[in-house]
Design an enzyme around this catalytic site. Sequence first.
Site, PDB file in Angstrom:
ATOM      1  N   GLU A   1      -0.189  11.933   2.187  1.00 66.46           N
ATOM      2  CA  GLU A   1       0.271  13.320   2.312  1.00 66.46           C
ATOM      3  C   GLU A   1      -0.204  13.964   3.613  1.00 66.46           C
ATOM      4  O   GLU A   1       0.506  14.774   4.200  1.00 66.46           O
ATOM      5  CB  GLU A   1      -0.207  14.146   1.116  1.00 66.46           C
ATOM      6  CG  GLU A   1       0.471  13.786  -0.196  1.00 66.46           C
ATOM      7  CD  GLU A   1      -0.221  12.671  -0.955  1.00 66.46           C
ATOM      8  OE1 GLU A   1       0.212  12.349  -2.086  1.00 66.46           O
ATOM      9  OE2 GLU A   1      -1.208  12.097  -0.411  1.00 66.46           O
TER      10      GLU A   1
ATOM     11  N   PHE B   1      -3.489  18.048 -16.421  1.00 68.31           N
ATOM     12  CA  PHE B   1      -3.600  16.857 -15.577  1.00 68.31           C
ATOM     13  C   PHE B   1      -2.981  17.128 -14.193  1.00 68.31           C
ATOM     14  O   PHE B   1      -1.873  17.598 -14.081  1.00 68.31           O
ATOM     15  CB  PHE B   1      -2.887  15.685 -16.255  1.00 68.31           C
ATOM     16  CG  PHE B   1      -2.869  14.426 -15.428  1.00 68.31           C
ATOM     17  CD1 PHE B   1      -4.040  13.751 -15.148  1.00 68.31           C
ATOM     18  CD2 PHE B   1      -1.670  13.928 -14.928  1.00 68.31           C
ATOM     19  CE1 PHE B   1      -4.028  12.586 -14.390  1.00 68.31           C
ATOM     20  CE2 PHE B   1      -1.636  12.772 -14.172  1.00 68.31           C
ATOM     21  CZ  PHE B   1      -2.819  12.092 -13.896  1.00 68.31           C
ATOM     22  N   GLN B   2      -3.757  16.826 -13.165  1.00 67.23           N
ATOM     23  CA  GLN B   2      -3.354  17.010 -11.766  1.00 67.23           C
ATOM     24  C   GLN B   2      -2.994  18.469 -11.431  1.00 67.23           C
ATOM     25  O   GLN B   2      -2.096  18.739 -10.645  1.00 67.23           O
ATOM     26  CB  GLN B   2      -2.196  16.071 -11.390  1.00 67.23           C
ATOM     27  CG  GLN B   2      -2.624  14.608 -11.325  1.00 67.23           C
ATOM     28  CD  GLN B   2      -1.587  13.702 -10.702  1.00 67.23           C
ATOM     29  OE1 GLN B   2      -0.382  13.965 -10.759  1.00 67.23           O
ATOM     30  NE2 GLN B   2      -2.041  12.612 -10.095  1.00 67.23           N
TER      31      GLN B   2
ATOM     32  N   LYS C   1       6.619  22.325 -12.318  1.00 61.54           N
ATOM     33  CA  LYS C   1       7.588  21.295 -12.677  1.00 61.54           C
ATOM     34  C   LYS C   1       8.755  21.849 -13.483  1.00 61.54           C
ATOM     35  O   LYS C   1       9.917  21.477 -13.253  1.00 61.54           O
ATOM     36  CB  LYS C   1       6.882  20.180 -13.461  1.00 61.54           C
ATOM     37  CG  LYS C   1       7.768  18.989 -13.781  1.00 61.54           C
ATOM     38  CD  LYS C   1       6.956  17.863 -14.414  1.00 61.54           C
ATOM     39  CE  LYS C   1       7.822  16.626 -14.660  1.00 61.54           C
ATOM     40  NZ  LYS C   1       7.011  15.505 -15.227  1.00 61.54           N
TER      41      LYS C   1
ATOM     42  N   MET D   1     -16.441  11.481  21.910  1.00 60.68           N
ATOM     43  CA  MET D   1     -16.917  12.829  22.212  1.00 60.68           C
ATOM     44  C   MET D   1     -18.217  13.134  21.474  1.00 60.68           C
ATOM     45  O   MET D   1     -19.106  13.817  22.011  1.00 60.68           O
ATOM     46  CB  MET D   1     -15.852  13.875  21.876  1.00 60.68           C
ATOM     47  CG  MET D   1     -16.163  15.265  22.417  1.00 60.68           C
ATOM     48  SD  MET D   1     -16.288  15.325  24.218  1.00 60.68           S
ATOM     49  CE  MET D   1     -14.551  15.521  24.664  1.00 60.68           C
TER      50      MET D   1
END
Length: 569
Positions: free
Chosen positions: A59, A121-122, A171, A482
């Site tokens: 993602e 969930f999630q 959803k 760096m």
Amino acid sequence: MKMIKVEKETTTKSGAELLIDALNAQEVEMIFGYPGGAVLPLYDAFYDCDIPHILTRHEQGAVHAAEGYARVTGKAGVVVVTSGPGATNALTGIADAMSDSIPMVVFTGQVATPGIGKDAFQEADMIGLTIPITKYNYQVRDVKDIPRIIKEAFHIATTGRQGPVVIDLPKDMSIATTDKVNDDTINLPGYQPTVKPNGMQLEKLMQALAASSKPVILAGAGVNHSRATAELLDFAERYQIPVVNTLLGLGSFPQDHPLFLGMGGMHGSYAANMALTDPDLLINFGSRFDDRMVGSPQDFAKHAVIAHIDIDPAEIGKVLTTKIPIVADIKETLTQLLEMTVTEETDKTHWYKLNMTRKERHPFTYNRGSKAEIKPQKVIEIIGKITDGNALVATDVGQHQMWVAQFYPFRHDHQIMTSGGLGTMGFGFPAAIGAQLAYPERTVVAFVGDGGFQMTNQELAILNDYNINLKTVILNNGSLGMVRQWQEKFHNERFSHSIFQSQPDFVKLSEAYGVKGVRLENPETLEEDLAAAFAHPGPIVIECVVSPSELVLPMIPPGKANHQMEGVE
């Protein structure tokens, strides 16, 4: 007074179908994303959708690719991720876009409405998580609002000071159907960005210019966002004002122009930083005076009248006291300034000669005669010649990023893609993928370090899937360069966890994904080896094994003034 929602009749459609219709209405060219449970109804609708979907491998890669697309096109990048970990994986890219004012619309899947707030969930609170790192965010609670929300989101993302907008999509809102939608007319009375400049402030600026014998222009990302490069060139030439770029402003002024002094700031040129130290008039077009440009605010242009033109009023006066504030679009401002005249100018001859002398005597340099090892600066110079300075260039973050800024000959706006504000390692490679998808006919080069490349190199998997002819150049110095440089200079050479004990074979790694890889180690044949690599007709990863001890110079130590540079020859 209560707002009355006006409904419009439509064919019965699901929320997912309404969403796709709204994306088509916004002329979205591609979607970057990764599916999951909460967005499966939406992905089911994508099956019959004409908008191309780019399936990244993470993602974060999806958001950076959308950023790359947005940075080179000026259009909003579009991302779809699932709920919970899918959405939280996108947070870094969203924050990056916010820092650099990049327009994006990010759809985050969410658990069904009845489960919100119940640790389903999630589930993750994406509204709470993204309030600090977005220009605005929404959560869909009524399927009839989807067309309006999406239309508003694109409007907010692409106007004023651009930035990311998140739409959290439960959803059940994708599944629900309706034969009516609420009016999608944009009505945002609290959001009215100021585009036109104030005429009295323009007059003050022109009066200050008439009285100035030592003016300088600081041109930032706002010039590129506004596509005001032609107007900036006309203005600078008319009044013979030297121009300094910020990192994100590179490409807004021709680098081969006599008035161009280079990039300013921590790793900027001597001429640029000295011009920012002792002007009597500083005109800031679209830069936010960040700490890498203004290390010591009390010593920065302390004898100058400061004029700051920015579309975001919050930036004006935030760092430096501004005598002439102008809240407006850069292109609109420059257009009106060019319609005005200065009747009696103060002589600037000495200032011009002084800046040209500084520029001539103290250019960016390195040991060009070295034959023992490949110098990273030389790699960039050679690629600049191979591409004639016209490539779309993405970088990761670190030493190579600064070397690219110093040695690549940028010629155009929207040409550089680099993480300026957030400094996100892993940004460069997926951002270059987004740019190449936007412009498949153009040469796109990703300059990455061996550290940052290992954060998002899984996106190698999609180069052949989508015929992405990307040239990726790894400047491999075996360390977090760096970090190592700062440890050398400020931590008594105590190299704590900045030097890699082991690394993958980047050539084999590339080949495992079906992408050609080459390793360049011979400084004697570097030019011909790079030419051969860039002549390869498909995607290629070019690992250049470079000097492990090379420093980015010059450098302003943190907290020091711009004229207190180290490493100036």
